[in-house]
Design a protein around this motif. Structure first.
Motif, PDB file in Angstrom:
ATOM      1  N   UNK A   1       0.839  -1.204   0.000  1.00 32.93           N
ATOM      2  CA  UNK A   1       0.000   0.000   0.000  1.00 32.93           C
ATOM      3  C   UNK A   1       0.869   1.248   0.000  1.00 32.93           C
ATOM      4  N   UNK A   2       1.866   1.281   0.876  1.00 35.20           N
ATOM      5  CA  UNK A   2       2.721   2.458   0.956  1.00 35.20           C
ATOM      6  C   UNK A   2       3.562   2.634  -0.304  1.00 35.20           C
ATOM      7  N   UNK A   3       3.968   1.551  -0.919  1.00 40.91           N
ATOM      8  CA  UNK A   3       4.718   1.665  -2.179  1.00 40.91           C
ATOM      9  C   UNK A   3       3.837   2.306  -3.251  1.00 40.91           C
ATOM     10  N   UNK A   4       2.607   1.832  -3.391  1.00 44.53           N
ATOM     11  CA  UNK A   4       1.677   2.405  -4.373  1.00 44.53           C
ATOM     12  C   UNK A   4       1.368   3.853  -4.025  1.00 44.53           C
ATOM     13  N   UNK A   5       1.160   4.129  -2.748  1.00 46.05           N
ATOM     14  CA  UNK A   5       0.851   5.481  -2.301  1.00 46.05           C
ATOM     15  C   UNK A   5       1.991   6.442  -2.624  1.00 46.05           C
ATOM     16  N   UNK A   6       3.212   6.057  -2.345  1.00 46.71           N
ATOM     17  CA  UNK A   6       4.349   6.936  -2.591  1.00 46.71           C
ATOM     18  C   UNK A   6       4.615   7.118  -4.083  1.00 46.71           C
ATOM     19  N   UNK A   7       4.442   6.078  -4.869  1.00 46.27           N
ATOM     20  CA  UNK A   7       4.603   6.221  -6.323  1.00 46.27           C
ATOM     21  C   UNK A   7       3.569   7.193  -6.876  1.00 46.27           C
ATOM     22  N   UNK A   8       2.330   7.097  -6.397  1.00 46.56           N
ATOM     23  CA  UNK A   8       1.299   8.031  -6.868  1.00 46.56           C
ATOM     24  C   UNK A   8       1.614   9.451  -6.427  1.00 46.56           C
TER      25      UNK A   8
END
Length: 113
Positions: free
Chosen positions: A6-13
């Motif tokens: 979740x945090x990986x997707x959040x930070x990429x966005x």
């Protein structure tokens, strides 16, 4: 593991959205208000984080809640969040032509002057 993803997707966005938003903010703002517009951008981010906290508080389940009641609270919460996301999407779809027109007018003014 799901929270890490979740945090990986959040930070990429965030990495993709922030530069685009800042660039459009400076592009659409009048030259003398560019710094002010950037401040408004960051204030909007702070306000969104506050709203996220309020929503998280709304979704909190009181201690001692039965599993059935807990499921009902979460079901209602996700339903409301889904409706809010759909409403935000519709608002953005309605505003998109106006923003595009503003951007094109700004490009034309910069090319002329």
């Amino acid at each position: 593991m799901w929270i890490v993803l979740f945090y990986i997707v959040f930070e990429i966005s965030e990495i993709c959205l922030s530069p685009l938003g800042l660039a459009l903010t400076t592009k659409l703002a009048p030259r003398r208000l560019g710094g002010y517009a950037m401040g408004v951008w960051f204030y909007a981010t702070a306000a969104a984080n506050f709203v996220a906290g309020v929503i998280g508080d709304y979704a909190a389940v009181p201690k001692g809640t039965t599993p059935a009641a807990e499921a009902s609270i979460y079901e209602h919460g996700f339903f409301v969040y889904g409706l809010m996301a759909i409403a935000a999407g519709i608002i953005l779809l309605v505003l998109a032509p106006f923003l595009k027109r503003l951007m094109h007018n700004r490009d034309d003014a910069e090319a002329a002057g």
